[in-house]
Design a protein around this motif. Sequence first.
Motif, PDB file in Angstrom:
ATOM      1  N   THR A  88     -16.366 -26.716 -16.383  1.00 37.00           N
ATOM      2  CA  THR A  88     -16.295 -27.480 -17.635  1.00 37.00           C
ATOM      3  C   THR A  88     -15.617 -26.671 -18.726  1.00 37.00           C
ATOM      4  O   THR A  88     -14.725 -27.172 -19.416  1.00 37.00           O
ATOM      5  N   VAL A  89     -16.010 -25.416 -18.894  1.00 35.65           N
ATOM      6  CA  VAL A  89     -15.402 -24.565 -19.920  1.00 35.65           C
ATOM      7  C   VAL A  89     -13.922 -24.346 -19.620  1.00 35.65           C
ATOM      8  O   VAL A  89     -13.062 -24.457 -20.508  1.00 35.65           O
ATOM      9  N   ALA A  90     -13.601 -24.046 -18.368  1.00 37.10           N
ATOM     10  CA  ALA A  90     -12.208 -23.778 -17.997  1.00 37.10           C
ATOM     11  C   ALA A  90     -11.322 -24.996 -18.223  1.00 37.10           C
ATOM     12  O   ALA A  90     -10.229 -24.888 -18.804  1.00 37.10           O
ATOM     13  N   LEU A  91     -11.770 -26.171 -17.784  1.00 35.04           N
ATOM     14  CA  LEU A  91     -10.967 -27.376 -17.965  1.00 35.04           C
ATOM     15  C   LEU A  91     -10.820 -27.748 -19.439  1.00 35.04           C
ATOM     16  O   LEU A  91      -9.744 -28.146 -19.891  1.00 35.04           O
ATOM     17  N   SER A  92     -11.890 -27.616 -20.196  1.00 34.91           N
ATOM     18  CA  SER A  92     -11.841 -27.977 -21.617  1.00 34.91           C
ATOM     19  C   SER A  92     -10.888 -27.084 -22.397  1.00 34.91           C
ATOM     20  O   SER A  92     -10.070 -27.562 -23.184  1.00 34.91           O
ATOM     21  N   VAL A  93     -11.003 -25.785 -22.176  1.00 34.86           N
ATOM     22  CA  VAL A  93     -10.105 -24.850 -22.872  1.00 34.86           C
ATOM     23  C   VAL A  93      -8.669 -25.065 -22.416  1.00 34.86           C
ATOM     24  O   VAL A  93      -7.738 -25.088 -23.235  1.00 34.86           O
ATOM     25  N   GLY A  94      -8.473 -25.250 -21.113  1.00 35.13           N
ATOM     26  CA  GLY A  94      -7.123 -25.470 -20.592  1.00 35.13           C
ATOM     27  C   GLY A  94      -6.478 -26.735 -21.133  1.00 35.13           C
ATOM     28  O   GLY A  94      -5.304 -26.726 -21.512  1.00 35.13           O
TER      29      GLY A  94
END
Length: 119
Positions: free
Chosen positions: A55-61
């Motif tokens: 979730t964090v990786a996709l959101s930041v990306g």
Amino acid sequence: MILVSLGLFPILGAVLQQIPRPVLGGSTFVMFSLIVVSGIRIIGSNHLTKKDTITVALSVGMGLGVQLLPDVLNILPPLWKQIFGSGITTGGLTAILCGLLLPEHVRKPALQAQPSEAS
């Protein structure tokens, strides 16, 4: 309180307008950097599951992608461009969708018991 005092005493606003732009830019940079570090510290202090990490990786990306390559939104209708034009909105909506759609944990398939041979 600060905004009220600036509205009641215009001389305070005039004094603040005399601060050079590079000084304001530097202090803004430091302030936002501290906010990012605080967020990273909060994320790092908690145990992240695979769902949280994705979730964090996709959101930041997604948020950075929209900010760095705004032309990617050219294929969308104008209303969608306006909604997803901000990296914060795109990242936030991605986080919400990941929270709703991704499973909490992946269950390992149960091993089937082998029938034992009767002697």
